[in-house]
Design a protein around this motif. Structure first.
Motif, PDB file in Angstrom:
ATOM      1  N   LEU A 220       0.943  -1.142   0.085  1.00 17.76           N
ATOM      2  CA  LEU A 220      -0.115  -0.087   0.205  1.00 17.76           C
ATOM      3  C   LEU A 220       0.632   1.070  -0.059  1.00 17.76           C
ATOM      4  O   LEU A 220       0.470   2.275  -0.661  1.00 17.76           O
ATOM      5  N   GLN A 221       1.866   1.301   0.642  1.00 17.59           N
ATOM      6  CA  GLN A 221       2.833   2.317   0.797  1.00 17.59           C
ATOM      7  C   GLN A 221       3.467   2.844  -0.514  1.00 17.59           C
ATOM      8  O   GLN A 221       3.559   3.820  -0.868  1.00 17.59           O
ATOM      9  N   ASP A 222       3.929   1.647  -1.387  1.00 13.34           N
ATOM     10  CA  ASP A 222       4.501   1.905  -2.779  1.00 13.34           C
ATOM     11  C   ASP A 222       3.450   2.236  -3.604  1.00 13.34           C
ATOM     12  O   ASP A 222       3.833   3.226  -4.405  1.00 13.34           O
ATOM     13  N   VAL A 223       2.105   1.856  -3.492  1.00 12.21           N
ATOM     14  CA  VAL A 223       1.026   2.455  -4.335  1.00 12.21           C
ATOM     15  C   VAL A 223       1.002   3.873  -4.000  1.00 12.21           C
ATOM     16  O   VAL A 223       0.863   4.586  -4.750  1.00 12.21           O
ATOM     17  N   PHE A 224       1.108   4.434  -2.861  1.00  9.18           N
ATOM     18  CA  PHE A 224       0.695   5.706  -2.332  1.00  9.18           C
ATOM     19  C   PHE A 224       1.976   6.706  -2.940  1.00  9.18           C
ATOM     20  O   PHE A 224       1.567   7.731  -3.235  1.00  9.18           O
ATOM     21  N   LEU A 225       3.052   6.146  -2.806  1.00 12.69           N
ATOM     22  CA  LEU A 225       4.248   6.756  -3.349  1.00 12.69           C
ATOM     23  C   LEU A 225       4.170   6.867  -4.757  1.00 12.69           C
ATOM     24  O   LEU A 225       4.408   7.975  -5.417  1.00 12.69           O
ATOM     25  N   ARG A 226       3.609   5.977  -5.341  1.00 12.43           N
ATOM     26  CA  ARG A 226       3.941   5.998  -7.007  1.00 12.43           C
ATOM     27  C   ARG A 226       2.754   6.795  -7.595  1.00 12.43           C
ATOM     28  O   ARG A 226       2.852   7.527  -8.401  1.00 12.43           O
ATOM     29  N   ARG A 227       1.678   7.162  -6.600  1.00 14.21           N
ATOM     30  CA  ARG A 227       0.588   8.193  -7.160  1.00 14.21           C
ATOM     31  C   ARG A 227       0.932   9.486  -6.351  1.00 14.21           C
ATOM     32  O   ARG A 227       0.082  10.390  -6.883  1.00 14.21           O
ATOM     33  N   GLY A 228       2.177   9.698  -5.861  1.00 14.95           N
ATOM     34  CA  GLY A 228       2.502  11.150  -5.586  1.00 14.95           C
ATOM     35  C   GLY A 228       2.172  11.567  -4.374  1.00 14.95           C
ATOM     36  O   GLY A 228       2.495  12.683  -3.933  1.00 14.95           O
ATOM     37  N   MET A 229       1.806  10.666  -3.094  1.00  9.57           N
ATOM     38  CA  MET A 229       1.771  10.998  -1.776  1.00  9.57           C
ATOM     39  C   MET A 229       3.083  11.102  -1.211  1.00  9.57           C
ATOM     40  O   MET A 229       4.052  10.555  -1.497  1.00  9.57           O
ATOM     41  N   ASN A 230       3.220  12.229  -0.458  1.00 11.66           N
ATOM     42  CA  ASN A 230       4.356  12.320   0.437  1.00 11.66           C
ATOM     43  C   ASN A 230       4.275  11.558   1.711  1.00 11.66           C
ATOM     44  O   ASN A 230       3.368  12.113   2.567  1.00 11.66           O
ATOM     45  N   VAL A 231       5.030  10.651   2.036  1.00 14.56           N
ATOM     46  CA  VAL A 231       4.896   9.779   3.394  1.00 14.56           C
ATOM     47  C   VAL A 231       5.988  10.472   4.224  1.00 14.56           C
ATOM     48  O   VAL A 231       7.339   9.861   3.703  1.00 14.56           O
ATOM     49  N   MET A 232       5.676  10.880   5.375  1.00 14.36           N
ATOM     50  CA  MET A 232       6.894  11.224   6.105  1.00 14.36           C
ATOM     51  C   MET A 232       7.078  10.317   7.408  1.00 14.36           C
ATOM     52  O   MET A 232       6.163  10.266   8.214  1.00 14.36           O
ATOM     53  N   SER A 233       7.623   9.338   7.173  1.00 20.74           N
ATOM     54  CA  SER A 233       7.877   8.256   8.134  1.00 20.74           C
ATOM     55  C   SER A 233       8.852   8.773   9.644  1.00 20.74           C
ATOM     56  O   SER A 233       9.424   9.651   9.229  1.00 20.74           O
ATOM     57  N   ARG A 234       8.354   7.951  10.457  1.00 17.45           N
ATOM     58  CA  ARG A 234       9.350   8.440  11.783  1.00 17.45           C
ATOM     59  C   ARG A 234       9.043   9.899  12.051  1.00 17.45           C
ATOM     60  O   ARG A 234      10.009  10.508  12.579  1.00 17.45           O
ATOM     61  N   SER A 235       7.952  10.285  11.808  1.00 17.21           N
ATOM     62  CA  SER A 235       7.713  11.815  12.180  1.00 17.21           C
ATOM     63  C   SER A 235       6.570  12.069  13.043  1.00 17.21           C
ATOM     64  O   SER A 235       5.311  11.333  12.718  1.00 17.21           O
ATOM     65  N   ARG A 236       6.780  12.677  14.173  1.00 21.46           N
ATOM     66  CA  ARG A 236       5.586  12.761  15.215  1.00 21.46           C
ATOM     67  C   ARG A 236       5.079  14.156  15.077  1.00 21.46           C
ATOM     68  O   ARG A 236       6.133  15.252  15.253  1.00 21.46           O
ATOM     69  N   ALA A 237       3.877  14.810  15.057  1.00 22.51           N
ATOM     70  CA  ALA A 237       3.251  15.835  15.321  1.00 22.51           C
ATOM     71  C   ALA A 237       3.199  16.411  16.584  1.00 22.51           C
ATOM     72  O   ALA A 237       2.967  15.772  17.541  1.00 22.51           O
ATOM     73  N   ALA A 238       3.841  17.779  16.783  1.00 21.55           N
ATOM     74  CA  ALA A 238       3.764  18.306  18.102  1.00 21.55           C
ATOM     75  C   ALA A 238       2.854  19.072  18.119  1.00 21.55           C
ATOM     76  O   ALA A 238       2.326  19.556  19.463  1.00 21.55           O
ATOM     77  N   GLY A 239       2.299  19.685  17.107  1.00 23.25           N
ATOM     78  CA  GLY A 239       1.220  20.765  17.254  1.00 23.25           C
ATOM     79  C   GLY A 239       0.933  21.243  15.896  1.00 23.25           C
ATOM     80  O   GLY A 239       1.484  21.076  14.616  1.00 23.25           O
ATOM     81  N   VAL A 240      -0.413  21.902  15.604  1.00 23.17           N
ATOM     82  CA  VAL A 240      -0.733  22.217  14.482  1.00 23.17           C
ATOM     83  C   VAL A 240      -1.466  23.639  14.589  1.00 23.17           C
ATOM     84  O   VAL A 240      -2.008  23.772  15.662  1.00 23.17           O
ATOM     85  N   GLU A 241      -1.096  24.599  13.799  1.00 18.49           N
ATOM     86  CA  GLU A 241      -1.732  26.090  13.966  1.00 18.49           C
ATOM     87  C   GLU A 241      -2.170  26.435  12.629  1.00 18.49           C
ATOM     88  O   GLU A 241      -1.523  26.166  11.461  1.00 18.49           O
ATOM     89  N   ARG A 242      -3.236  27.353  12.816  1.00 20.00           N
ATOM     90  CA  ARG A 242      -3.564  28.069  11.414  1.00 20.00           C
ATOM     91  C   ARG A 242      -2.351  29.130  11.003  1.00 20.00           C
ATOM     92  O   ARG A 242      -1.721  29.901  11.621  1.00 20.00           O
ATOM     93  N   SER A 243      -2.243  29.451   9.780  1.00 19.68           N
ATOM     94  CA  SER A 243      -1.421  30.243   8.968  1.00 19.68           C
ATOM     95  C   SER A 243      -2.109  30.823   7.825  1.00 19.68           C
ATOM     96  O   SER A 243      -1.862  30.518   6.742  1.00 19.68           O
ATOM     97  N   GLY A 244      -2.739  32.077   7.800  1.00 15.10           N
ATOM     98  CA  GLY A 244      -3.204  32.664   6.926  1.00 15.10           C
ATOM     99  C   GLY A 244      -4.675  31.669   6.377  1.00 15.10           C
ATOM    100  O   GLY A 244      -5.413  31.371   7.018  1.00 15.10           O
ATOM    101  N   ASP A 245      -4.189  31.426   4.964  1.00 19.06           N
ATOM    102  CA  ASP A 245      -5.210  30.461   4.475  1.00 19.06           C
ATOM    103  C   ASP A 245      -4.855  29.105   4.430  1.00 19.06           C
ATOM    104  O   ASP A 245      -5.435  28.048   3.653  1.00 19.06           O
ATOM    105  N   GLY A 246      -3.967  29.033   5.275  1.00 20.96           N
ATOM    106  CA  GLY A 246      -3.532  27.446   5.351  1.00 20.96           C
ATOM    107  C   GLY A 246      -3.275  27.025   6.860  1.00 20.96           C
ATOM    108  O   GLY A 246      -3.793  27.569   7.819  1.00 20.96           O
ATOM    109  N   VAL A 247      -2.547  25.745   6.940  1.00 25.52           N
ATOM    110  CA  VAL A 247      -1.959  25.544   8.399  1.00 25.52           C
ATOM    111  C   VAL A 247      -0.563  25.154   8.396  1.00 25.52           C
ATOM    112  O   VAL A 247       0.089  24.922   7.127  1.00 25.52           O
ATOM    113  N   VAL A 248       0.210  25.219   9.485  1.00 23.71           N
ATOM    114  CA  VAL A 248       1.311  24.564   9.634  1.00 23.71           C
ATOM    115  C   VAL A 248       1.478  23.452  10.862  1.00 23.71           C
ATOM    116  O   VAL A 248       0.934  23.902  11.705  1.00 23.71           O
ATOM    117  N   VAL A 249       1.969  22.266  10.425  1.00 21.39           N
ATOM    118  CA  VAL A 249       2.207  21.376  11.267  1.00 21.39           C
ATOM    119  C   VAL A 249       3.647  21.300  11.759  1.00 21.39           C
ATOM    120  O   VAL A 249       4.646  21.364  10.996  1.00 21.39           O
TER     121      VAL A 249
END
Length: 461
Positions: A220-249
């Motif tokens: 499944l991960q190979d399929v996601f990567l082939r279709r253009g998904m950016n998979v960030m492994s071994r990455s843990r989110a610490a917070g999310v905030e609004r930034s204008g018309d978007g977000v910053v994780v």
């Protein structure tokens, strides 16, 4: 007549209500959101409806190898596909409401009473809904669970979202960041990728679907990567905030990931707080899940529990079975305790991942002695005809007897294909019996009988 009050109208609650009513009990279901509960209104039914559209999109987008191309663009330019999210989301919500209506009609036909509101146990045999008090000989807790909120990443329903808020978006997210690579994260990340979003999947582990079969997750991960998904492994989110018309994780290592929207899929917490469980002696574990035995009893003999609030495999099918078992047991019927080894599950990605019984991890850890065969899907004639290249059928059997112990299927509509393996596991069939069963040719299910033949001939027992 036995008086039964069921708190929660999702699969665990309404399936139990139908059984109890058919056995002659006086049944009342208390539901806060509507018949079908969160499963029908906000979770399983809406997400799988959205995924049905995205899967169709993925198949059509990759159909050039079958000799198809899309035309109709201006001045003869070949046109493409795009998702009209206003139509998609309207269909999702309409279908959820229709399914809820169907549940309500079925309950009404069985003369089950429905009370709208939030319930609380005020005494062991008394359930309160507002000022109303209902006496109960038997109580079933089917209160479900709620998306977990990560501190510092609280959903606002506009840019920072949980999966229950997706269907109110006015347009397709242009750049979606999905935090969490478990089942829900993988399903929805794949869906929005196919619908046309740019998707980044933030995974705290070294691969997506860390609790699932490693071979399946790799495909499944190979399929996601082939279709253009950016998979960030071994990455843990610490917070999310609004930034204008978007977000910053912001990740724990300080890395910042920018997008238009962020979808949080970091688990579930049970809806067990504030409903009087501690007052009547119902035990919960350290995470708040109600403790139950294999016939759905809690620590209080007349109080049962089913579904996500128990934390026992958070699947609608398991919730329904737990609820039915609870009512059969409470009303004195013959009952077989819940057997988790018989539970089949499915991840509604593209391709789907279905499994039942023994796992590869159990075999590798020597918890189970089993022979294994894995048959790639690209060897299947029907898969070749339909242009499907990703996936496999994996079977496990006992070395001495050949009894089928479990299996994993990665394929389009694996959720439908897994039934044959489930029947084999539950009925203790041997690989020889499965191998001698006729399968349509050509068919994807033919890979199940072929895998059985491989086990029968290559690993003689």
């Amino acid at each position: 007549m036995t008086r039964i009050v069921i708190i929660g109208g999702g699969p665990g609650g309404y399936e139990a209500a139908l059984v109890a009513a058919q056995l002659g009990a006086d049944v009342t279901v208390v539901e806060r959101d509507g018949p079908g509960g969160a499963c029908v209104l906000t979770d399983c039914v809406p997400s799988k409806t959205l995924i049905a559209t995205s899967t169709r999109m993925a198949v059509m987008s990759e159909s050039e190898r079958l000799g198809l191309r899309f035309s109709g663009g201006p001045d003869g330019i070949v046109g493409g596909l795009e998702a009209d999210m206003a139509v998609v989301n309207k269909r999702v919500k309409d279908l959820a409401r229709a399914q809820s209506f169907d549940v309500a009609e079925r309950l009404a036909y069985e003369e089950v009473k429905i009370v709208r509101g939030a319930a609380r146990l005020v005494e062991p045999h008394v359930v309160a809904v507002g000022d109303r008090r209902m006496q109960a000989d038997i109580v079933l807790l089917a209160t479900g669970a709620t998306p977990r909120v990560l501190p510092g990443a609280e959903p606002d329903g506009e840019r920072i979202l949980n999966w229950r808020q997706l269907y109110d978006l006015p347009a397709l997210p242009s750049d979606l960041i999905v935090v969490g690579s478990g089942v829900t994260g993988a399903e929805l990340a794949g869906a929005y990728l196919s619908l046309g979003s740019k998707v980044t999947l933030v995974s705290s582990r070294d691969r997506i679907l860390p609790s699932e079969d490693a071979d399946a997750a790799s495909v499944l991960q190979d399929v996601f990567l082939r279709r253009g998904m950016n998979v960030m492994s071994r990455s843990r989110a610490a917070g999310v905030e609004r930034s204008g018309d978007g977000v910053v994780v912001t990740l724990e290592d300080g890395t910042k990931v920018e997008g238009s929207h962020c979808l949080m899929t970091v688990g579930m917490i049970p809806n067990t707080a504030g409903i009087g469980l501690e007052d009547v002696g119902v035990r919960c574990d350290s995470r708040g899940f109600v403790e139950v035995d294999k016939v759905s009893r809690t620590s209080v003999p007349h109080i049962y529990a089913a579904g996500d609030c128990t934390g026992v495999l958070m699947l609608a099918s398991v919730a329904g079975m737990q609820g039915r078992i609870a009512m059969w047991h409470a009303l004195g019927e013959a009952v077989q305790p819940l057997k988790l080894g018989w539970v089949s599950s499915n991840i509604f990605t593209d391709p789907e991942v279905a499994s039942v019984g023994v796992t590869q991890q159990m075999v590798d850890a020597a918890e189970v002695n089993a022979r294994t065969v894995m048959l790639p899907l690209f060897t299947n004639a029907r898969a070749k005809m339909q242009g499907f290249e990703d996936g496999f059928v994996k079977l496990f059997c006992r070395p001495s007897t050949g009894i089928v112990l479990g299996g994993v299927i990665v394929a389009p509509r694996a959720s439908e294909l897994i039934l044959g393996v489930s029947v084999a596991v539950q009925q203790h069939l041997t690989v020889e019996q499965v191998a001698h069963t006729f399968a349509v040719y050509p068919s994807l299910s033919g890979s199940i009988t072929e895998a059985s033949r491989r086990l029968m001939t290559e690993h003689a027992y």
